[in-house]
Write an enzyme that holds these catalytic residues in place. Sequence first.
Site, mmCIF file in Angstrom:
data_model
loop_
_atom_site.group_PDB
_atom_site.id
_atom_site.type_symbol
_atom_site.label_atom_id
_atom_site.label_comp_id
_atom_site.label_asym_id
_atom_site.label_seq_id
_atom_site.Cartn_x
_atom_site.Cartn_y
_atom_site.Cartn_z
ATOM 1 N N HIS A 176 0.065 -35.416 1.217
ATOM 2 C CA HIS A 176 -1.067 -34.599 1.639
ATOM 3 C C HIS A 176 -1.082 -34.376 3.146
ATOM 4 O O HIS A 176 -1.626 -33.392 3.619
ATOM 5 C CB HIS A 176 -2.381 -35.212 1.164
ATOM 6 N N GLU A 211 12.192 -8.291 -18.213
ATOM 7 C CA GLU A 211 13.369 -8.428 -17.339
ATOM 8 C C GLU A 211 14.662 -8.118 -18.075
ATOM 9 O O GLU A 211 15.741 -8.398 -17.573
ATOM 10 C CB GLU A 211 13.396 -9.812 -16.664
ATOM 11 N N ASP A 228 16.411 -9.827 -12.746
ATOM 12 C CA ASP A 228 17.206 -9.748 -13.973
ATOM 13 C C ASP A 228 17.223 -8.344 -14.540
ATOM 14 O O ASP A 228 18.245 -7.906 -15.078
ATOM 15 C CB ASP A 228 16.667 -10.747 -15.013
ATOM 16 N N CYS A 233 7.130 -9.341 -10.337
ATOM 17 C CA CYS A 233 7.304 -10.637 -9.679
ATOM 18 C C CYS A 233 8.739 -10.837 -9.194
ATOM 19 O O CYS A 233 9.053 -11.881 -8.638
ATOM 20 C CB CYS A 233 6.853 -11.779 -10.575
HETATM 21 C C1 PEP Z 1 13.419 -11.965 -12.090
HETATM 22 O O1 PEP Z 1 14.376 -12.005 -12.870
HETATM 23 O O2 PEP Z 1 13.118 -10.952 -11.425
HETATM 24 C C2 PEP Z 1 12.578 -13.150 -11.901
HETATM 25 C C3 PEP Z 1 11.469 -13.100 -11.202
HETATM 26 O O3 PEP Z 1 13.018 -14.317 -12.429
HETATM 27 P P1 PEP Z 1 14.200 -15.224 -11.808
HETATM 28 O O4 PEP Z 1 14.582 -14.633 -10.480
HETATM 29 O O5 PEP Z 1 13.661 -16.603 -11.709
HETATM 30 O O6 PEP Z 1 15.259 -15.071 -12.836
HETATM 31 MG MG MG Z 2 14.517 -13.644 -14.280
#
Ligand code: PEP
Ligand code: MG
Length: 537
Positions: free
Chosen positions: A188, A427, A451, A498
């Site tokens: 912490h 993905e 991906d 993401c």
């Molecule tokens: C992606 O594939 O865009 C993703 C966010 O997952 P990772 O990069 O962990 O495969």
């Molecule tokens: Mg991925």
Amino acid sequence: MVKIEGKSVFGGIAIGPVEILKKKDNQVLRRHVEDTEEEVRRYEAAGDAAKKQLQNLYEKALTEVGEASAAIFRVHELMLSDMDFVDSITNMIRTQNVNAEYAAAITGDNFSTLFESMDDDYMRARAADVKDVSERLIRILSGEGQNGIRGNEPVILAAEDLAPSETVQLDKSKILAFMTRYGSANSHTAILARTMNIPAVIGVDFPEDCDGKTAVVDGFSGCIYLDPDPEFLKMMTERQAEEIKKRELLQTLKGKENITQSGRKVNVYANVGSVSDVVTALKNDAGGIGLFRSEFLYLEKDHYPTEEEQFQVYKRVAETMAGKKVIIRTLDIGADKQIGYFDMEHEENPALGYRAIRICLDRIDIFKAQLRALYRASAYGNISIMYPMIISLEEVQRIKEISAEVRGELKDAGISFGNVEEGIMIETPAAAIISDLLAEEVDFFSIGTNDLSQYTLAIDRQNPKLDAFFDPHHPAVLRLLKMVADNAHKAGIWVGICGELGADLTLTQAFLDMGMDELSVSPAMVLPLRQIIREIR
Ligand code: PEP
Ligand code: MG
């Protein structure tokens, strides 16, 4: 000039005199007491005083560093009231006729040794907390005051280690940086240093005679320079000024909305790969966690993490985010993320192989343990679950059956859980192309562009030779993004990105035009992205 390498806990550059924090000698003597009940009462009064101090500290930390970091003092209060801890002290006083200070010291040592021996990183880091709690009791019992900085000049504070309560009690305006010889990046204290925005480096083997010497702390590289050469000092002073200017500019965006000039709002969340990243996300004012890569929990262990081990981590993350959304992705291993104890066979094409949800649907025991941990933790915050590498409707339907089973089992066992949104990562091209069908089954989509680009373009994202060909701006990828966003909205669910592309500021406008509801990026990119969004017309 002497260079000492340590481990960076929080970036930034500090220049100034070093002060070694001198702690009072806390050696506790064993005394024989006749009236053990009177000694127990003395201990109980000290316990009450300690709780009051901790409540005050909580209030102080709340205003200075926020709820998430202040929560540690609530934990200390709970430790003080823990029945095993209390019984250990009172039993020692009663059965061995020892003074309360001694009983508190031995109990603190025993409990911290116990925590230190645990497998779980989080629990190991609690050893310092329990020690801190017993030292507080001892200080009160023996009428001692706190440790502190000697003068009025701001200093680079050097210490063997710092307990969280010591850290928060120090006058922040007098600290340019922290450097400690020991301490863990998960403690912490490290978290507080990050939250307090103070450059911090741990694992620094500083010499005893550095007290009073001028030093440069490079919190980015984790290096300390004692007695810097004039030229180096000049260069670092300039770098420091640039960093400050950059940071100040971005700081003005904290607390502001992610809204375009025409009034379009978008959620900006953070991607994290560990519990400590969650704090960095908060520090950067992320609206939530858009991708918590849970595989780090599996990668750092030499055995399958148990349901309980996982539960503790997810609960902590949910509590740290204090009601903000936390989207936890279920295990995504295979391909480039191999784990010894999974004993996976060699594959010719691992990226197209046994990975992520395919493993989970094959190893239901592992999958269920994670889902149980996630649902249990959902009682402590705003957790959503997200499934990676989906290619078919059947997979989603099977996942939903398993997750319903888990909820049923928890209900039967009387274990509470919250309202959990369940979404999938888009993905694979397959998922993008049938996103109209998938959207009917789930609460949200989060597009994994890393991906999705790899599989759409048939380019191994791991192969550096293909970097020049790996083009996530390819119209095929962008068309798929648009298609997924449209299908999500037709079904009335939200959609975000993401993958790394979400942080590509040259595409922010395009993403907003596509209708993305959320962009989840690395914590350091939250404020730069906010800046761009606010500039868009
Ligand atoms: C992606 O594939 O865009 C993703 C966010 O997952 P990772 O990069 O962990 O495969
Ligand atoms: Mg991925």
